[in-house]
Design an enzyme around this catalytic site. Sequence first.
Site, PDB file in Angstrom:
ATOM      1  N   HIS A 100       3.228  -4.038  41.549  1.00  0.00           N
ATOM      2  CA  HIS A 100       2.777  -5.254  41.050  1.00  0.00           C
ATOM      3  C   HIS A 100       1.444  -5.953  41.734  1.00  0.00           C
ATOM      4  CE1 HIS A 100       7.080  -5.291  40.183  1.00  0.00           C
ATOM      5  NE2 HIS A 100       6.852  -6.184  39.127  1.00  0.00           N
ATOM      6  N   ASP A 103       2.487  -7.608  44.965  1.00  0.00           N
ATOM      7  CA  ASP A 103       2.995  -6.409  45.971  1.00  0.00           C
ATOM      8  C   ASP A 103       2.216  -6.017  47.233  1.00  0.00           C
ATOM      9  OD1 ASP A 103       5.452  -6.664  44.299  1.00  0.00           O
ATOM     10  OD2 ASP A 103       4.897  -4.480  43.372  1.00  0.00           O
ATOM     11  N   GLU A 231       8.921  -3.007  29.262  1.00  0.00           N
ATOM     12  CA  GLU A 231      10.237  -2.918  30.061  1.00  0.00           C
ATOM     13  C   GLU A 231      11.411  -3.831  29.392  1.00  0.00           C
ATOM     14  OE1 GLU A 231      11.982  -3.037  34.606  1.00  0.00           O
ATOM     15  OE2 GLU A 231      10.029  -2.029  34.264  1.00  0.00           O
ATOM     16  N   GLU A 267      14.937   1.036  31.981  1.00  0.00           N
ATOM     17  CA  GLU A 267      15.619   1.052  33.289  1.00  0.00           C
ATOM     18  C   GLU A 267      17.205   1.240  32.930  1.00  0.00           C
ATOM     19  OE1 GLU A 267      16.376  -2.313  36.770  1.00  0.00           O
ATOM     20  OE2 GLU A 267      14.222  -1.877  36.049  1.00  0.00           O
ATOM     21  N   ASP A 295      12.609   3.579  34.609  1.00  0.00           N
ATOM     22  CA  ASP A 295      12.716   3.271  35.909  1.00  0.00           C
ATOM     23  C   ASP A 295      14.027   3.805  36.376  1.00  0.00           C
ATOM     24  OD1 ASP A 295      10.338   1.602  36.275  1.00  0.00           O
ATOM     25  OD2 ASP A 295      11.307  -0.361  36.474  1.00  0.00           O
ATOM     26  N   ASP A 306      21.512  -7.542  37.992  1.00  0.00           N
ATOM     27  CA  ASP A 306      20.802  -6.301  38.366  1.00  0.00           C
ATOM     28  C   ASP A 306      20.687  -6.039  39.969  1.00  0.00           C
ATOM     29  OD1 ASP A 306      19.007  -4.278  37.884  1.00  0.00           O
ATOM     30  OD2 ASP A 306      17.137  -5.602  37.655  1.00  0.00           O
ATOM     31  N   ASP A 338      12.892   2.208  40.825  1.00  0.00           N
ATOM     32  CA  ASP A 338      12.990   0.580  40.924  1.00  0.00           C
ATOM     33  C   ASP A 338      14.332   0.272  41.553  1.00  0.00           C
ATOM     34  OD1 ASP A 338      12.992  -2.004  40.540  1.00  0.00           O
ATOM     35  OD2 ASP A 338      12.589  -2.097  38.488  1.00  0.00           O
TER      36      ASP A 338
END
Length: 438
Positions: A100, A103, A231, A267, A295, A306, A338
């Site tokens: 990101h 990040d 996503e 994901e 992911d 999650d 991830d």
Amino acid sequence: MEYFKNVPQIKYEGPKSNNPYAFKFYNPDEIIDGKPLKEHLRFSVAYWHTFTANGTDPFGAPTMQRPWDHFTDPMDIAKARVEAAFELFEKLDVPFFCFHDRDIAPEGETLRETNKNLDTIVAMIKDYLKTSKTKVLWGTANLFSNPRFVHGAATSCNADVFAYAAAQVKKALEITKELGGQNYVFWGGREGYETLLNTDMELELDNLARFLHMAVEYAQEIGFEGQFLIEPKPKEPTKHQYDFDAASVHAFLKKYDLDKYFKLNIEANHATLAGHDFQHELRYARINNMLGSIDANMGDMLLGWDTDQYPTDIRMTTLAMYEVIKMGGFNKGGLNFDAKVRRASFEPEDLFLGHIAGMDAFAKGFKVAYKLVKDGVFDRFIEERYKSYREGIGAEIVSGKANFKTLEEYALNNPKIENKSGKQELLESILNQYLFSE
């Protein structure tokens, strides 16, 4: 500076190895179906969980011990993380990483200052990329952490926020292109609602579509040739997210004439939060030509959130890779971890142990899945199960020749219907045979 002094170069040693810093099943150069295993799997490290997560949870303070913790200036921390990241990439020999925007560089007091911070760190990453074997799988913008996104980003009730989000994605697209990213991801963590009592759902969905069309137009303008990905996730942090699952996103993209530009980044843990098997989401995406990337993680089935654990369930990885193989393999996508180490796994070395576990699990899963596909284990059964649609009245249904009148006539003259067993237990037993055959 070496950040992970206690970790050697990770190499393949085989399933009998007791070395925690060695691959047991992932031999990157092993040739399967004409190409190396590393090219089939296309592993990627997630920058956020690996280098910015600190172990904070709603009930406790940070726990992670990181070699860059002694820095205090946010930009010094960001630079140290880049150095540490490429050391980890090299020692794991991973081909990709994902990030990101927030990040890799800290947010400043203004958007201009933030973009300046990004430019500094992107220049540093570009220098590393010149000599590194690790490249960028995808980039994205963090449109969920800052309080400005409390009501959403593209779906915010505040047009000023929509404008800011657009500016942020514009910059994120630019740096993803600059770093050679092969994909760009949209994840709508705040794109949804807490209650319909204060929500104009129609306007929010229309605005989300407008936002994505703007992104497509700008990507074309700057010559970004990467694949756009969405996503899906049903909830968390928002009560109800508009990108609920693969089918919801597909319907949204179809409605707004965006499906030609987007594929899905599926994901595992998001699938289970939506009440689906991971394989279900992959299958739906695959049969609709929408599966772009994965992911790779897993959740705890006893928890309703999650958990983003490293994937170690061989059955899950096998069935996931089964879908990837059936679609002909990845194009621009890959397997991005991830996943984060547990809060109690706070030592720097745990970052390597988590990735080794996940990489081995997917390598083993790929090998089993390849045999399942090659042997046609499930294909033969499914072909036999649906053979009634290849002849007689079934063939007329499939070809479009049948209608309610002809079907009624057939049913009136065919009073005896005979069904056959679905043989689920047999198929699960056969799957176990393949899982445990090595």
